[in-house]
Design an enzyme around this catalytic site. Structure first.
Site, PDB file in Angstrom:
ATOM      1  N   SER A 265       1.057  -1.245   0.003  1.00  0.00           N
ATOM      2  CA  SER A 265       0.149  -0.020   0.092  1.00  0.00           C
ATOM      3  C   SER A 265       0.882   1.525  -0.012  1.00  0.00           C
ATOM      4  CB  SER A 265      -0.807  -0.236   1.204  1.00  0.00           C
ATOM      5  OG  SER A 265      -0.177   0.026   2.182  1.00  0.00           O
ATOM      6  N   LYS A 266       0.166   2.303  -0.112  1.00  0.00           N
ATOM      7  CA  LYS A 266       0.840   3.639  -0.233  1.00  0.00           C
ATOM      8  C   LYS A 266       1.430   3.944   1.025  1.00  0.00           C
ATOM      9  CE  LYS A 266      -0.403   8.609  -0.073  1.00  0.00           C
ATOM     10  NZ  LYS A 266       0.624   9.155   0.345  1.00  0.00           N
ATOM     11  N   ARG A 267       0.607   3.344   2.204  1.00  0.00           N
ATOM     12  CA  ARG A 267       1.323   3.380   3.655  1.00  0.00           C
ATOM     13  C   ARG A 267       2.835   2.820   3.522  1.00  0.00           C
ATOM     14  NH1 ARG A 267      -2.473   1.296   7.028  1.00  0.00           N
ATOM     15  NH2 ARG A 267      -4.059   2.255   5.573  1.00  0.00           N
TER      16      ARG A 267
END
Ligand code: GLU
Length: 513
Positions: A265-267
């Site tokens: 994910s972007k996280r």
């Protein structure tokens, strides 16, 4: 007769394109080219509630940057099946929904949001899976339970409705996935999906299957998250009587976090410092920025190569592939079933390999623009800049690092690596430096060979071993402890500059020890 291979990448413009989506596009491109077929870009924007301005342009720009060019579709000159944006194809889908109603494979449903909610509550209370299906549909307001007159009255009245697919009860749906082999689902796990709404919009499932049929798609290559939708799509092909032209399905493995489990994910990218999108993006609603490979300094060839290896391998030791080489080597049977872990060090390694392959001329503009920023561009010739590129290329992973690794070619060091000074400076050094300066002064031609010979001569005279001085010499000339071959650096910056740096060290360093 075998049909011409036609595949499509069908993203929904709901935000920046994740690199998992880019990989899907890439595999479709590779498969199409490998088989001399067509690769289409179709924009699936039927869900207007998720529409994000700028996302479509972002998708097209990303694919173009990477050289994943579509042969037909939005942004790539359209083609015989235009339009390729589903919102512009809206008028086509109603007939297909009606066709399914006419042959008993779908039905009108008039249930309101409250009625659906009540149904769910009722079923939950009796511990039954709460879904609109072969059992519950008999208790709801639809064209299977209402009289024909009532249905017609509601339709003429303009009541809101949806068209639902009439899923067969407890049927085993099997299909052969090109990557996973035989996959089977029982229809009792599924529900009567909405295909079409009275506002004139199809849902994803109907539009996707109808368009794949109309656009003569032969292989659906898409992410694993669409596997649960595949049985419904198979049943839709059957319901339309299109089984003989049903595409083959290939569901690609997920891209996983570098550590632990779960989807990348972007996280993860923000936390570990790597991009998960091809280009920079700013969310138009929240203004939240996301970093992209392009702006992070990756070369498109490297991104293509690293993405190709996330879920596929050629079965040989070769790791570096150009796009045409990937086309040659690619096959779906070498795509793995299990998720592919993203490895940021490997990503960096790929980029480094491609930076090394750049010609000096291709690298030079990155250095020149840094020189402009430093106000030094007038002071150095193009030839000098090219030579610096050639020496430093091996040392950098990203083009934007070139200035950090090469500024000492242009500016004499003002500070010196302290650890090296501490460890290597001794009382014997000043005399050695003076001899070095004297030797260098004598040289008519200042090449890496003559510099080295003069250096060895001075060392011998002062009875100092190379291992005790070479690193210190480097720090005196460049300020830093690592870099390209030192005698070549000296030769390039030239006799006067090298001598002046030695003099500077001689006057500066002893006072600091
Ligand atoms: N519109 C879907 C997506 O956003 C396409 C899935 C498919 O390829 O069928 O990924």
């Amino acid at each position: 007769m075998d049909r011409r291979v036609r595949v499509r990448f069908a993203p929904s413009p709901t935000g920046p394109l994740h690199i998992g989506g880019v990989r899907t596009a890439l595999y479709n491109y590779l498969f199409a080219h490998k088989h001399g077929g067509d690769f289409l870009l179709r924009i699936e924007d039927t869900d207007q509630t998720r529409f994000v301005p700028g996302a479509e342009a972002y998708i097209i720009e990303s694919l173009k940057w990477l050289g994943i060019e579509a042969s037909e579709g939005i942004g790539f000159g359209d083609g015989p099946h235009a339009p390729y944006r589903q919102s512009e194809r809206k008028a086509m889908y109603k007939d297909f929904a009606m066709q399914l109603i006419a042959n008993g494979q779908a039905y009108y449903a008039f249930d309101t949001a409250e009625e659906l909610e009540q149904m769910r509550e009722r079923l939950k209370a009796s511990n039954v899976d709460a879904k609109y299906d072969a059992i519950t549909r008999g208790t709801m307001k639809n064209s299977l339970t209402l009289s024909e007159d009532e249905v017609n009255r509601r339709l003429e009245n303009g009541d809101a409705y949806v068209v639902r697919f009439k899923l067969p009860r407890k049927e085993e749906v099997k299909f052969e996935d090109e990557i996973r082999g035989w996959v089977s689902f029982n229809t009792n796990q599924l529900d009567d999906k909405v295909l079409y709404k009275s506002d004139g919009m199809p849902t994803y499932h109907l539009a996707n299957v109808v368009d794949d049929y109309l656009m003569q798609i032969t292989h659906v290559i898409r992410g694993e998250e669409w596997l649960p939708s595949a049985p419904l799509h198979v049943l839709l092909y059957r319901a339309f009587g299109w089984e003989n032209v049903m595409p083959k399905f290939a569901h690609l493995p997920l891209l996983l976090k570098p550590e632990g489990n779960g989807k990348l994910s972007k996280r993860d990218g923000d936390r570990l410092g790597f991009p998960v999108f091809p280009l920079n993006w700013q969310d138009p609603f929240t203004q939240e920025p996301s970093s992209g490979y392009r702006e992070a300094g990756y070369l498109p060839e490297a991104v293509v190569n690293l993405l190709a290896f996330l879920g596929w391998n050629p079965g040989t030791q070769q790791e570096l592939f150009t796009l045409p080489e990937l086309v040659q080597a690619f096959s779906l049977d070498r795509v793995s079933k299990s998720g592919a872990k993203f490895d940021q060090n490997k990503a960096k390694w790929f980029n480094q390999q491609y930076v090394r392959k750049l010609s000096d001329e291709a690298l030079a503009p990155f250095l020149s623009s840094a020189l402009v920023n430093a106000g030094l561009n007038q002071d150095f010739s193009d030839d000098f800049v090219l030579k610096v590129c050639s020496l430093v290329k091996e040392k950098i992973s990203f083009t934007k690092e070139i200035w950090d690794y090469s500024n000492y070619f242009f500016i004499a060091p003002k500070t010196y690596d302290e650890q090296v000074i501490k460890k290597k400076w001794s009382d014997k050094i000043p005399a050695l430096l003076l001899d070095l300066i004297a030797n260098f002064e004598q040289l008519d031609s200042f090449t890496h060979e003559t510099v080295e010979a003069a250096y060895l001569q001075a060392l011998a005279k002062n009875e100092i071993l190379g291992k005790d001085f070479l690193q210190l010499f480097r720090v005196i000339v460049t300020g830093v402890a690592g870099g390209p071959p030192l005698f070549e650096i000296a030769a390039l910056i030239g006799k006067q500059e090298t001598i002046s740096r030695l003099n500077h060290a001689l006057t500066q360093i002893p006072s600091k020890i």
